[in-house]
Design a protein around this motif. Sequence first.
Motif, PDB file in Angstrom:
ATOM      1  N   GLN A   1      30.120  19.527  33.635  1.00 38.48           N
ATOM      2  CA  GLN A   1      29.022  20.314  34.191  1.00 38.48           C
ATOM      3  C   GLN A   1      29.261  21.818  34.085  1.00 38.48           C
ATOM      4  OE1 GLN A   1      28.256  19.088  38.230  1.00 38.48           O
ATOM      5  NE2 GLN A   1      27.780  16.970  37.652  1.00 38.48           N
ATOM      6  N   GLY A   2      30.454  22.207  33.609  1.00 38.41           N
ATOM      7  CA  GLY A   2      30.757  23.632  33.494  1.00 38.41           C
ATOM      8  C   GLY A   2      30.798  24.321  34.841  1.00 38.41           C
ATOM      9  N   PHE A   3      31.378  23.647  35.833  1.00 38.10           N
ATOM     10  CA  PHE A   3      31.380  24.178  37.198  1.00 38.10           C
ATOM     11  C   PHE A   3      32.069  25.537  37.265  1.00 38.10           C
ATOM     12  CE2 PHE A   3      33.608  24.654  41.299  1.00 38.10           C
ATOM     13  CZ  PHE A   3      32.503  24.709  42.138  1.00 38.10           C
ATOM     14  N   ARG A   4      31.432  26.451  37.993  1.00 36.48           N
ATOM     15  CA  ARG A   4      31.974  27.788  38.249  1.00 36.48           C
ATOM     16  C   ARG A   4      31.875  28.080  39.740  1.00 36.48           C
ATOM     17  NH1 ARG A   4      31.907  32.182  34.381  1.00 36.48           N
ATOM     18  NH2 ARG A   4      31.887  31.358  32.246  1.00 36.48           N
ATOM     19  N   VAL A   5      32.853  28.790  40.243  1.00 37.57           N
ATOM     20  CA  VAL A   5      32.812  29.219  41.633  1.00 37.57           C
ATOM     21  C   VAL A   5      33.376  30.626  41.730  1.00 37.57           C
ATOM     22  CG1 VAL A   5      35.074  28.208  42.169  1.00 37.57           C
ATOM     23  CG2 VAL A   5      33.427  28.613  44.010  1.00 37.57           C
ATOM     24  N   SER A   6      32.715  31.460  42.487  1.00 37.52           N
ATOM     25  CA  SER A   6      33.165  32.844  42.638  1.00 37.52           C
ATOM     26  C   SER A   6      34.452  32.908  43.446  1.00 37.52           C
ATOM     27  CB  SER A   6      32.087  33.679  43.334  1.00 37.52           C
ATOM     28  OG  SER A   6      30.910  33.730  42.547  1.00 37.52           O
ATOM     29  N   VAL A   7      35.288  33.867  43.112  1.00 35.60           N
ATOM     30  CA  VAL A   7      36.510  34.090  43.877  1.00 35.60           C
ATOM     31  C   VAL A   7      36.131  34.377  45.328  1.00 35.60           C
ATOM     32  CG1 VAL A   7      38.494  35.616  44.189  1.00 35.60           C
ATOM     33  CG2 VAL A   7      37.805  34.919  41.889  1.00 35.60           C
ATOM     34  N   GLY A   8      36.765  33.640  46.252  1.00 35.55           N
ATOM     35  CA  GLY A   8      36.468  33.804  47.664  1.00 35.55           C
ATOM     36  C   GLY A   8      35.568  32.727  48.226  1.00 35.55           C
ATOM     37  N   ARG A   9      34.860  31.985  47.353  1.00 34.24           N
ATOM     38  CA  ARG A   9      33.962  30.926  47.818  1.00 34.24           C
ATOM     39  C   ARG A   9      34.599  29.569  47.570  1.00 34.24           C
ATOM     40  NH1 ARG A   9      29.233  29.585  45.852  1.00 34.24           N
ATOM     41  NH2 ARG A   9      28.550  28.858  47.894  1.00 34.24           N
ATOM     42  N   GLY A  10      34.329  28.637  48.494  1.00 40.15           N
ATOM     43  CA  GLY A  10      34.784  27.275  48.312  1.00 40.15           C
ATOM     44  C   GLY A  10      36.299  27.154  48.348  1.00 40.15           C
ATOM     45  N   PHE A  11      36.756  25.967  48.047  1.00 42.94           N
ATOM     46  CA  PHE A  11      38.182  25.668  48.119  1.00 42.94           C
ATOM     47  C   PHE A  11      38.984  26.458  47.081  1.00 42.94           C
ATOM     48  CE2 PHE A  11      41.428  22.665  46.287  1.00 42.94           C
ATOM     49  CZ  PHE A  11      42.405  22.928  47.226  1.00 42.94           C
ATOM     50  N   ALA A  12      38.647  26.297  45.799  1.00 42.82           N
ATOM     51  CA  ALA A  12      39.393  26.996  44.745  1.00 42.82           C
ATOM     52  C   ALA A  12      39.249  28.505  44.875  1.00 42.82           C
ATOM     53  CB  ALA A  12      38.926  26.525  43.370  1.00 42.82           C
ATOM     54  N   GLY A  13      38.065  28.969  45.273  1.00 40.47           N
ATOM     55  CA  GLY A  13      37.853  30.400  45.433  1.00 40.47           C
ATOM     56  C   GLY A  13      38.744  31.002  46.506  1.00 40.47           C
ATOM     57  N   ARG A  14      38.996  30.230  47.586  1.00 42.53           N
ATOM     58  CA  ARG A  14      39.887  30.716  48.642  1.00 42.53           C
ATOM     59  C   ARG A  14      41.329  30.781  48.167  1.00 42.53           C
ATOM     60  NH1 ARG A  14      37.004  27.094  51.793  1.00 42.53           N
ATOM     61  NH2 ARG A  14      38.843  25.792  52.252  1.00 42.53           N
ATOM     62  N   VAL A  15      41.725  29.804  47.335  1.00 39.55           N
ATOM     63  CA  VAL A  15      43.082  29.824  46.785  1.00 39.55           C
ATOM     64  C   VAL A  15      43.287  31.090  45.954  1.00 39.55           C
ATOM     65  CG1 VAL A  15      44.727  28.663  45.264  1.00 39.55           C
ATOM     66  CG2 VAL A  15      43.256  27.304  46.773  1.00 39.55           C
ATOM     67  N   ALA A  16      42.300  31.385  45.096  1.00 46.57           N
ATOM     68  CA  ALA A  16      42.420  32.562  44.230  1.00 46.57           C
ATOM     69  C   ALA A  16      42.404  33.852  45.032  1.00 46.57           C
ATOM     70  CB  ALA A  16      41.301  32.563  43.195  1.00 46.57           C
ATOM     71  N   GLU A  17      41.541  33.936  46.024  1.00 44.20           N
ATOM     72  CA  GLU A  17      41.427  35.176  46.806  1.00 44.20           C
ATOM     73  C   GLU A  17      42.676  35.417  47.650  1.00 44.20           C
ATOM     74  OE1 GLU A  17      37.878  37.191  49.280  1.00 44.20           O
ATOM     75  OE2 GLU A  17      38.621  35.316  50.141  1.00 44.20           O
ATOM     76  N   SER A  18      43.199  34.360  48.269  1.00 42.53           N
ATOM     77  CA  SER A  18      44.359  34.522  49.148  1.00 42.53           C
ATOM     78  C   SER A  18      45.663  34.615  48.379  1.00 42.53           C
ATOM     79  CB  SER A  18      44.438  33.342  50.123  1.00 42.53           C
ATOM     80  OG  SER A  18      44.733  32.130  49.436  1.00 42.53           O
ATOM     81  N   GLU A  19      45.641  34.120  47.123  1.00 42.46           N
ATOM     82  CA  GLU A  19      46.843  34.055  46.293  1.00 42.46           C
ATOM     83  C   GLU A  19      47.935  33.245  46.987  1.00 42.46           C
ATOM     84  OE1 GLU A  19      48.093  37.899  44.991  1.00 42.46           O
ATOM     85  OE2 GLU A  19      46.150  38.409  44.100  1.00 42.46           O
ATOM     86  N   GLN A  20      47.509  32.268  47.784  1.00 44.69           N
ATOM     87  CA  GLN A  20      48.427  31.411  48.525  1.00 44.69           C
ATOM     88  C   GLN A  20      47.965  29.957  48.412  1.00 44.69           C
ATOM     89  OE1 GLN A  20      51.221  32.418  50.105  1.00 44.69           O
ATOM     90  NE2 GLN A  20      50.846  34.572  49.604  1.00 44.69           N
TER      91      GLN A  20
END
Length: 406
Positions: free
Chosen positions: A75-94
């Motif tokens: 589906q080519g899923f995209r999520v902005s940094v800071g949104r959702g589960f993966a976005g929180r991982v990227a934003e927090s870098e933790q």
Amino acid sequence: MADAGLIRDEERLRRIEAVTDATLSRLDAADLFDELLDRVRDLLDVDTAAILLLDTHAQQLVATAAKGLEEEVRQGFRVSVGRGFAGRVAESEQPVIIENVTSDTVVNPVLLTMGLRSLLGVPMFARGQVIGVLHVGTLRHRDFTPDDVRLLELVADRASLANSARSNNLDHTAALALQRSLLPTQLPDVPGLDMAARYVPGHATGIGGDWYDVFRLPSGWLGLVIGDVSGHGLQSAVVMGRIRSALRAYALVSDEPAEALSLLDRKVSHFEAGSLTTALYAMISPDRTTIRLSTAGHLRPVLAVPGRPGAQVPAHVDPPLGTGRRSHARRQTVVDLPPGAVLACFTDGLVERRREVIDVGVEQLLDVVRPAPAEEVCATVMAALATEQPTDDIALLVVRRRPAHG
């Protein structure tokens, strides 16, 4: 029991290291990540594993590879940094752990449709910057342990290394392919002239922006170009291609090399800001007796005339393209091209040496350029000066006016 657990963890680490070492040599992204994710699912006893890489321009994570979550990639899923589960991982870098997945904790509907209960995600880093997220999930409730987190972080580190190696290889291959596609596959057959060329990519620092070009003009003059875009890699090769095309266009509307380079300078300064480029543009007259040339920060060519030692053409060297310095109009030089004479144009990779001033290499070049067939001159020059593993691209273009009897 503690010893057994330690042995199990060490064995898991060895298996991860073994598979990721093997993937470093692969170029196919699907194979690289698929094998890694299969092994991660097995070692962590999870149902899903996925990698989302960061699109730096959009600041979005893009589903790139998945096992058990293939629909996410399709589906080519995209999520902005800071949104959702993966976005929180990227934003927090933790690392982030979700023990009970709900619509409040994730934004990707595929995760809910799959019925995932627990998730663990860790960031992927390269040169200290987040480049993506690796996450795993289970269909049953799972209390992920600190050991699970450390293992997944190790996998993420290894995946980042593999991705960086793959990206570097692809960039290098693409730059080389682009550069070679822009170099003349065959020099034109021009009455009264004999031509040959060499191009050797720099292996230590990567592909750069060196190029040469030869083209006939409607007026009957012959255009010769050699140039060097600063930097290395794919971006330099792309800039080189644009500059090469622009100079060809300007050559069609200008009969003077200095004027063509002035137009090119404006183009580079405006559209290629930050790209420092040197270029030499020469025009050989229809009767092959005269050369007009102008140099924008480029090394002066060598002219070898029968009965005289080779010497650099006494041309004015104006500022490189893109510097913005225009204290005076660009200048050009007119020199004679007697029968049998040889003009050798080159980039600095041919004459630069570590721990030596460039004049040493230029003097060596002057010693070996002699009036002779162009192919012979190229072979002699390369044998004498290109003896080391090149640390920069080398481009050499030799033009000889045929003797009256040849």
